[in-house]
Scaffold this active site. Structure first.
Site, PDB file in Angstrom:
ATOM      1  N   ASP A 135     127.418 -39.606-138.081  1.00 19.24           N
ATOM      2  CA  ASP A 135     126.002 -39.971-138.179  1.00 19.24           C
ATOM      3  C   ASP A 135     125.738 -40.573-139.577  1.00 19.24           C
ATOM      4  OD1 ASP A 135     123.060 -39.053-136.579  1.00 19.24           O
ATOM      5  OD2 ASP A 135     122.929 -39.627-138.576  1.00 19.24           O
ATOM      6  N   LYS A 149     117.908 -46.648-115.610  1.00 19.70           N
ATOM      7  CA  LYS A 149     117.384 -46.274-116.644  1.00 19.70           C
ATOM      8  C   LYS A 149     116.115 -46.512-116.867  1.00 19.70           C
ATOM      9  CE  LYS A 149     116.604 -43.528-120.080  1.00 19.70           C
ATOM     10  NZ  LYS A 149     116.651 -42.120-119.975  1.00 19.70           N
ATOM     11  N   CYS A 193     110.916 -42.440-125.216  1.00 20.65           N
ATOM     12  CA  CYS A 193     111.330 -42.968-124.055  1.00 20.65           C
ATOM     13  C   CYS A 193     110.251 -43.500-123.182  1.00 20.65           C
ATOM     14  CB  CYS A 193     111.874 -41.763-123.111  1.00 20.65           C
ATOM     15  SG  CYS A 193     113.103 -40.717-124.024  1.00 20.65           S
ATOM     16  N   HIS A 233      99.880 -33.227-100.082  1.00 21.24           N
ATOM     17  CA  HIS A 233     100.113 -34.206 -99.052  1.00 21.24           C
ATOM     18  C   HIS A 233     101.680 -34.343 -99.202  1.00 21.24           C
ATOM     19  CE1 HIS A 233     101.076 -38.157 -97.150  1.00 21.24           C
ATOM     20  NE2 HIS A 233     100.042 -38.063 -96.495  1.00 21.24           N
ATOM     21  N   ARG A 274     107.715 -38.276-132.253  1.00 21.42           N
ATOM     22  CA  ARG A 274     107.783 -39.708-132.163  1.00 21.42           C
ATOM     23  C   ARG A 274     106.936 -40.412-131.173  1.00 21.42           C
ATOM     24  NH1 ARG A 274     114.069 -40.021-131.030  1.00 21.42           N
ATOM     25  NH2 ARG A 274     113.592 -38.478-129.922  1.00 21.42           N
ATOM     26  N   THR A 323     119.527 -46.023-124.723  1.00 25.44           N
ATOM     27  CA  THR A 323     118.942 -47.073-123.589  1.00 25.44           C
ATOM     28  C   THR A 323     118.809 -48.469-124.057  1.00 25.44           C
ATOM     29  OG1 THR A 323     117.312 -45.134-122.974  1.00 25.44           O
ATOM     30  CG2 THR A 323     116.643 -47.033-122.359  1.00 25.44           C
ATOM     31  N   TYR A 330     118.883 -36.227-130.598  1.00 26.27           N
ATOM     32  CA  TYR A 330     118.329 -35.331-129.342  1.00 26.27           C
ATOM     33  C   TYR A 330     119.447 -35.350-128.222  1.00 26.27           C
ATOM     34  CZ  TYR A 330     114.556 -34.455-132.079  1.00 26.27           C
ATOM     35  OH  TYR A 330     113.275 -33.953-132.813  1.00 26.27           O
ATOM     36  N   TYR A 356     104.771 -34.761-129.346  1.00 24.81           N
ATOM     37  CA  TYR A 356     104.388 -35.484-128.119  1.00 24.81           C
ATOM     38  C   TYR A 356     104.033 -34.683-127.002  1.00 24.81           C
ATOM     39  CZ  TYR A 356     108.931 -35.912-125.705  1.00 24.81           C
ATOM     40  OH  TYR A 356     109.987 -35.864-125.235  1.00 24.81           O
TER      41      TYR A 356
HETATM   42  N1  SAJ Z   1     102.910 -36.845-119.585  1.00 20.75           N
HETATM   43  C1  SAJ Z   1     101.673 -36.745-119.410  1.00 20.75           C
HETATM   44  N2  SAJ Z   1     101.503 -36.594-117.916  1.00 20.75           N
HETATM   45  C2  SAJ Z   1     102.432 -35.903-117.135  1.00 20.75           C
HETATM   46  C3  SAJ Z   1     103.778 -35.841-117.691  1.00 20.75           C
HETATM   47  C4  SAJ Z   1     103.991 -36.403-119.118  1.00 20.75           C
HETATM   48  O1  SAJ Z   1     100.734 -37.121-119.938  1.00 20.75           O
HETATM   49  O2  SAJ Z   1     102.406 -35.608-115.924  1.00 20.75           O
HETATM   50  C5  SAJ Z   1     103.180 -37.004-121.138  1.00 20.75           C
HETATM   51  C6  SAJ Z   1     103.777 -36.174-121.817  1.00 20.75           C
HETATM   52  O3  SAJ Z   1     102.795 -35.469-122.420  1.00 20.75           O
HETATM   53  C7  SAJ Z   1     104.666 -36.898-123.144  1.00 20.75           C
HETATM   54  C8  SAJ Z   1     104.976 -38.101-122.165  1.00 20.75           C
HETATM   55  O4  SAJ Z   1     104.235 -38.127-121.072  1.00 20.75           O
HETATM   56  O5  SAJ Z   1     103.589 -37.429-124.230  1.00 20.75           O
HETATM   57  C9  SAJ Z   1     106.495 -38.158-121.867  1.00 20.75           C
HETATM   58  O6  SAJ Z   1     106.888 -36.853-121.578  1.00 20.75           O
HETATM   59  P1  SAJ Z   1     107.880 -36.425-120.194  1.00 20.75           P
HETATM   60  O7  SAJ Z   1     107.859 -35.181-120.099  1.00 20.75           O
HETATM   61  O8  SAJ Z   1     107.168 -37.252-119.185  1.00 20.75           O
HETATM   62  O9  SAJ Z   1     108.982 -37.488-120.774  1.00 20.75           O
HETATM   63  P2  SAJ Z   1     110.151 -37.514-121.785  1.00 20.75           P
HETATM   64  O10 SAJ Z   1     109.967 -38.583-122.703  1.00 20.75           O
HETATM   65  O11 SAJ Z   1     110.148 -36.187-122.721  1.00 20.75           O
HETATM   66  O12 SAJ Z   1     111.538 -37.760-121.056  1.00 20.75           O
HETATM   67  C10 SAJ Z   1     111.609 -38.730-120.244  1.00 20.75           C
HETATM   68  C11 SAJ Z   1     112.277 -38.317-118.961  1.00 20.75           C
HETATM   69  N3  SAJ Z   1     112.185 -39.245-117.914  1.00 20.75           N
HETATM   70  C12 SAJ Z   1     111.881 -39.033-116.698  1.00 20.75           C
HETATM   71  O13 SAJ Z   1     111.253 -38.089-116.432  1.00 20.75           O
HETATM   72  C13 SAJ Z   1     111.749 -40.113-115.553  1.00 20.75           C
HETATM   73  C14 SAJ Z   1     113.853 -37.659-118.815  1.00 20.75           C
HETATM   74  O14 SAJ Z   1     114.303 -37.418-117.875  1.00 20.75           O
HETATM   75  C15 SAJ Z   1     114.576 -38.924-119.843  1.00 20.75           C
HETATM   76  O15 SAJ Z   1     115.890 -38.687-120.114  1.00 20.75           O
HETATM   77  C16 SAJ Z   1     113.769 -39.227-121.234  1.00 20.75           C
HETATM   78  O16 SAJ Z   1     112.457 -39.468-120.817  1.00 20.75           O
HETATM   79  C17 SAJ Z   1     114.757 -40.221-121.832  1.00 20.75           C
HETATM   80  O17 SAJ Z   1     115.233 -39.862-123.019  1.00 20.75           O
HETATM   81  O18 SAJ Z   1     114.628 -41.366-121.447  1.00 20.75           O
END
Ligand code: SAJ
Length: 416
Positions: free
Chosen positions: A34, A202, A256, A240, A320, A119, A14, A312
């Protein structure tokens, strides 16, 4: 760095594949490596191994400057973009990173630059990767940096180009050389630091989000007890100017947030209680969701439930660390029959039905886990084949009134 340099990208997932495409379309000669032969063959045939908005376009542009191979090849720059999973006892599994570094060491030449995108726990570049790169020749001049990605799946292409980036070098020159490469496609600002700080930054970014979501999940449980609406409460609190609470849900998945915080937890001298607590709260959500669904089904003998969405998160095909898997296992353990639907996910441990209508036949409860846009297009009036009309929504995604009008008993996480 001159664009006639060759860049070898190890790991075409990805992050690795879009990175390779960006570099090739900005003029570098790129070798994409790969270990997955099937993936390499697909790419050679101009087919993408996964979907991501905008990727097709840059892939086409990049194609003429890219070679795909299962074998590492000599280059001027190497980018490691392989996965870093966790072991069963929640330690960083650096197997793939070490293997990539070992492969690079076989072809590494004086003055080459190695960039780690994967990471990794703080200190890994200097203490684990550098010694592997220099194993054959201690006097080899190697530049090494960590350039962690920040792009969010679903918006990877846009964010890779637009987000600011942190680059940490084992020395200034390593960081500067890496900045030159990335500025060929990054329009955001690039900040330089040392490698260990970049590794740490990170991890704290993803831990911050995990902790914030854990807080939201705790609020959802509280609101269920107090009988108020957590979604409304968070929306109002976020008015707020200094409050930004994330959203509750069925648990935190993805490669992540569900993993990276552990890389910090394992490094805490007296234990990192706060980060670990957040992980535990988020990991408790599948159990909580199944408990709430069980309350809805308590009068029904041998119920059948229909799971909507196993990705997810919304509108991706990645499952994943998805909380849906835990929910399905817990439901089966209770003796429930489980039917599963997801418009995007394939190759899942359980059978996924693509025809939505088939999954509701004889069902006693729909359990919405992933808020794919597709589910917003469902007209509840057209669902006529369920045994009992119940729906549990773990994402506050449905129009509750519409479903109630169609005869459904509805429950929303955190809104009881
Ligand atoms: N989730 C919630 N509530 C929220 C936001 C997300 O329950 O308010 C859940 C989602 O449904 C999901 C999980 O959290 O199951 C993760 O989703 P996500 O959209 O928050 O994040 P990722 O894992 O797709 O991507 C994150 C991002 N990190 C941050 O926003 C700090 C992305 O910028 C990173 O590049 C990525 O991890 C990574 O590869 O590390």
């Amino acid at each position: 760095m001159a664009k006639n340099k060759t860049i070898c990208v190890l790991g075409l997932g990805y992050i690795g594949l879009p990175t390779a495409c960006f570099l090739a379309s900005s003029g570098y000669k790129v070798i994409g490596v790969d270990l997955d032969k099937k993936k390499i063959n697909k790419l050679k045939n101009k087919q993408l191994p996964f979907e991501e908005p905008g990727l097709q376009k840059i892939f086409q542009k990049a194609f003429k400057n890219t070679n795909f191979s299962v074998e590492i090849q000599p280059a001027d720059v190497f980018i490691i973009a392989v996965p870093t999973p966790i072991t069963n006892n929640k330690k960083a599994d650096l197997r793939f990173v070490k293997q990539a570094a070992g492969d690079i060491s076989r072809v590494l030449k004086n003055g080459n630059l190695v960039i780690i995108e994967s990471t990794i726990p703080p200190g890994t570049a200097e203490r684990v990767v550098l010694p592997i790169l220099k194993k054959k020749d201690k006097n080899l001049q190697v530049y090494l940096s960590h350039a962690p990605e920040r792009a969010i799946p679903g918006r990877t292409i846009k964010e890779m180009a637009e987000n600011d980036r942190i680059i940490g070098g084992i020395d200034n020159k390593s960081a500067e050389l890496t900045k030159l490469i990335y500025s060929s496609f990054v329009k955001g600002k690039i900040y330089l630091t040392n490698a260990t700080t970049a590794e740490f930054v990170k991890l704290i970014e993803n831990s911050f989000r995990d902790i914030n979501i854990a807080f939201a999940n705790e609020l959802a449980k509280l609101c269920d007890n107090i009988h108020i609406n957590v979604w409304e409460a968070i929306k109002l609190a976020n008015l707020h100017p200094r409050v930004n609470i994330h959203l509750p849900g069925p648990g935190v998945g993805g490669h992540c947030l569900a993993i990276d915080p552990w890389f910090l937890i394992k490094r805490g001298v007296n234990g990192t209680k706060f980060i670990k607590l957040a992980r535990n709260i988020n990991d408790s959500m599948p159990d909580y969701v199944v408990g709430r669904v069980a309350e809805m089904l308590k009068e029904i003998k041998k119920p059948t439930v229909t799971i909507l969405g196993v990705a997810y998160k919304a509108d991706v095909d990645d499952w994943r660390e998805t909380p849906a898997l835990k929910i399905i296992k817990l439901a089966k353990k209770k003796g429930w029959q489980v039917e599963i639907h997801d418009p995007y996910v394939n190759d899942f441990p359980y059978k996924i039905e693509k025809d939505f209508k088939k999954t509701t036949k004889g069902s006693d409860c729909i359990v919405l886990i992933t808020d794919h846009d597709f589910y917003k297009t469902i007209n509840p009036l057209e669902i006529k084949n369920m045994r009992e009309k119940n729906i549990f929504d773990a994402r506050n995604s449905i129009n509750e009134q519409k479903w109630q009008k169609a005869g459904f008993k509805t429950k929303i996480l955190g809104k009881d």
